[in-house]
Design a protein around this motif. Sequence first.
Motif, PDB file in Angstrom:
ATOM      1  N   LEU A 104      18.943  55.590  98.795  1.00 27.06           N
ATOM      2  CA  LEU A 104      19.468  56.491  97.771  1.00 27.06           C
ATOM      3  C   LEU A 104      18.430  56.751  96.682  1.00 27.06           C
ATOM      4  N   TRP A 105      17.789  55.669  96.235  1.00 27.06           N
ATOM      5  CA  TRP A 105      16.822  55.824  95.153  1.00 27.06           C
ATOM      6  C   TRP A 105      15.603  56.631  95.605  1.00 27.06           C
ATOM      7  N   LEU A 106      15.087  56.358  96.783  1.00 26.69           N
ATOM      8  CA  LEU A 106      13.896  57.060  97.234  1.00 26.69           C
ATOM      9  C   LEU A 106      14.170  58.549  97.416  1.00 26.69           C
ATOM     10  N   ARG A 107      15.384  58.897  97.822  1.00 35.77           N
ATOM     11  CA  ARG A 107      15.732  60.317  97.933  1.00 35.77           C
ATOM     12  C   ARG A 107      15.753  60.957  96.543  1.00 35.77           C
ATOM     13  N   LEU A 108      16.260  60.240  95.578  1.00 36.57           N
ATOM     14  CA  LEU A 108      16.310  60.753  94.207  1.00 36.57           C
ATOM     15  C   LEU A 108      14.924  60.801  93.582  1.00 36.57           C
ATOM     16  N   HIS A 109      14.092  59.841  93.941  1.00 35.70           N
ATOM     17  CA  HIS A 109      12.802  59.674  93.287  1.00 35.70           C
ATOM     18  C   HIS A 109      11.812  60.765  93.661  1.00 35.70           C
ATOM     19  N   GLY A 110      12.166  61.637  94.591  1.00 34.42           N
ATOM     20  CA  GLY A 110      11.295  62.749  94.918  1.00 34.42           C
ATOM     21  C   GLY A 110      11.253  63.815  93.838  1.00 34.42           C
ATOM     22  N   GLY A 111      12.088  63.669  92.792  1.00 29.66           N
ATOM     23  CA  GLY A 111      12.070  64.614  91.685  1.00 29.66           C
ATOM     24  C   GLY A 111      13.091  65.722  91.800  1.00 29.66           C
ATOM     25  N   ARG A 112      13.921  65.690  92.851  1.00 31.44           N
ATOM     26  CA  ARG A 112      14.954  66.712  93.046  1.00 31.44           C
ATOM     27  C   ARG A 112      16.282  66.020  93.325  1.00 31.44           C
ATOM     28  N   VAL A 113      17.365  66.668  92.942  1.00 32.50           N
ATOM     29  CA  VAL A 113      18.681  66.161  93.327  1.00 32.50           C
ATOM     30  C   VAL A 113      18.755  66.208  94.847  1.00 32.50           C
ATOM     31  N   PRO A 114      19.078  65.096  95.504  1.00 32.62           N
ATOM     32  CA  PRO A 114      19.090  65.083  96.973  1.00 32.62           C
ATOM     33  C   PRO A 114      20.080  66.088  97.549  1.00 32.62           C
ATOM     34  N   ASP A 115      19.760  66.597  98.720  1.00 33.47           N
ATOM     35  CA  ASP A 115      20.676  67.500  99.411  1.00 33.47           C
ATOM     36  C   ASP A 115      22.035  66.836  99.576  1.00 33.47           C
ATOM     37  N   GLY A 116      23.074  67.607  99.330  1.00 35.85           N
ATOM     38  CA  GLY A 116      24.431  67.087  99.473  1.00 35.85           C
ATOM     39  C   GLY A 116      24.976  66.440  98.220  1.00 35.85           C
ATOM     40  N   TRP A 117      24.188  66.401  97.156  1.00 37.24           N
ATOM     41  CA  TRP A 117      24.626  65.792  95.900  1.00 37.24           C
ATOM     42  C   TRP A 117      24.485  66.797  94.760  1.00 37.24           C
ATOM     43  N   ARG A 118      25.292  66.593  93.705  1.00 41.61           N
ATOM     44  CA  ARG A 118      25.291  67.467  92.537  1.00 41.61           C
ATOM     45  C   ARG A 118      25.312  66.606  91.276  1.00 41.61           C
ATOM     46  N   LEU A 119      24.424  66.880  90.325  1.00 39.44           N
ATOM     47  CA  LEU A 119      24.398  66.154  89.058  1.00 39.44           C
ATOM     48  C   LEU A 119      25.573  66.608  88.201  1.00 39.44           C
ATOM     49  N   VAL A 120      26.457  65.667  87.829  1.00 45.45           N
ATOM     50  CA  VAL A 120      27.637  66.011  87.037  1.00 45.45           C
ATOM     51  C   VAL A 120      27.636  65.362  85.659  1.00 45.45           C
TER      52      VAL A 120
END
Length: 591
Positions: free
Chosen positions: A563-579
């Motif tokens: 989870l963290w490495l997907r986030l750490h790429g600098g973009r909201v990961p596909d399939g997720w939304r910042l709320v």
Amino acid sequence: MPLDWLLAPSTEHGLRILDRGGGWRRYSYADIAADVRRAMGLLRDRDVCPEDRVAIVLADPLRFTTAFVAVLAVGAVPVPLAPPTALRDADRYAAHVAETLRTARPDLVCTGAEHRADVLAALARAGSPAGVVDIADAADMPADSGDTYRRKPSDLALLQFTSGSSGTPKGVRVSWANLTANIAAIRSWMRWQDDDVFASWLPLHHDMGLVGALITSLAAGTDLWLMTPRQFVRAPARWLECFGVHGATITTSPSFGYAHVAARVRPDELDGMDFSRWRVAILGAERIDPAAVADFQALAGPRGFDASSLMGAYGMAEGTLLATGVPAGTGSRLVKVGDRALTAGSPVAISARGTLGRDKAEGAGWLTSCGRAADGVEVRVVDDSGDEVPDGVFGEIRLSGDSLAAGYLTRDGAVSFQARGAAADARGADPALDTGDAGFLLDGELYVVGRIGDALRVHGHGVYAEDVEAELSRLGGEGGEGGQRGQGGQGGPGGSYAVAFGTIGTRDLAAVFVEGDPAQSWSVRAEQRIRTATSPDITVLILQGAKGSIARTSSGKPRRRHLWLRLHGGRVPDGWRLVHGEWPWPAGEQS
């Protein structure tokens, strides 16, 4: 080597311990050896045998030292545990120690009258049959005249539980070979001299205070000044007194210890102190705050403290203690990294440089060198595939070498360390550990950025994602009961959730991944609860995804690193939304 001093204990050197009345009491090594001999008799009277495990729950430095050395001397394995003073809430303490006891499975617990009720409550909660012995009873025992137990290098010397409060505690299995190798590496790194004097306020159940201060000083036969963490917090000037009045030369502390001194001690309290003999001031256990250290230097420098004595270091219980360190007398380098997200396998951009203590280095992005690998230790940085990356490239820190422990003791038994990737497989029988810490090597020196996924370091102690999830499950109303420890949370936000920790530049971040649609009120309260459990300065993000979006292991545990490495790429990961929360990367990187 750690027990050789018992054969001919010195009457000239020993411990100086700050008592409750504010005075320094002296105990020579000959005095302590006599106490150890009586404690050995007590342990043998309780049928303690070689390789038995003896948990030690003692806050008093002298009693802890006596019990710890006696356990080693009879051939048993000491298991130092945090005393109740480290976790003030009695119920929380009992729950924490009970979890550890279920894993450690000690044969005996050595404690004192002041801790007995708490220890018994924890044993009952754990369902442990271990007996309890009061170290004070050793005073009535005759001195044991038997030889100290002679161990093989492969024998287990110490079971060191990692710092913090985790729902799934793990004991690090430190062998006698690991311990002797790391002590030798510490003394070589510090250029330890016969007239050196150590002073410490660190808890003795923690690897930094235990191995770095106590065991190394005992093995060297040099003087050691000790005060408790509570005494240090209340009167930090007494710690400075060790150096400025009594001539201590070596110490080690997390960065916040130096910051606490700078904030609490007035310059006039240093009148008459001279720090010119203070040649080693180690900083470890957490990311170093250069601005706070500069404030410390501004306080101590006019009294003779030299900034070249500030030595950044990196280590962990899994490596016995020391892994890397800046050499004594050279000063610790500072670098400033760019604001963009660091991704594994990518080069690190350096925008400025400085020296710890000499440069204020305010603002985000500053990192302190933790030096080069200690004797007998190998340090590599690897990418997501486990392949080694070159100097100046970001990745995960990997350790190997003589000090690397044999592995963990878990509830399910002994587990060996296992690095990932083809390069690790090629090492064959030579074990390695992927530490979960991110960083990079620059000119051969290690710079640590932060943890990956499951934990943060706060004031030298681990804060674990599992524990924060448990806190979120207690929000009430919208909170529900939550899930099992280690399984992520359930209920309040409308579905399952998992917490992942990490670091962006030099900022700590907690991301809550929620399967469902969390109410804004829950998100606000969750952010407040996370800040209370970690730090007021932490960046908190809450992301919403569909049911089943959280990647899990075969046993149902969240894959926090993933989870963290997907986030750490600098973009909201596909399939997720910042709320909820402020996106920490530059505008345009958010999807």
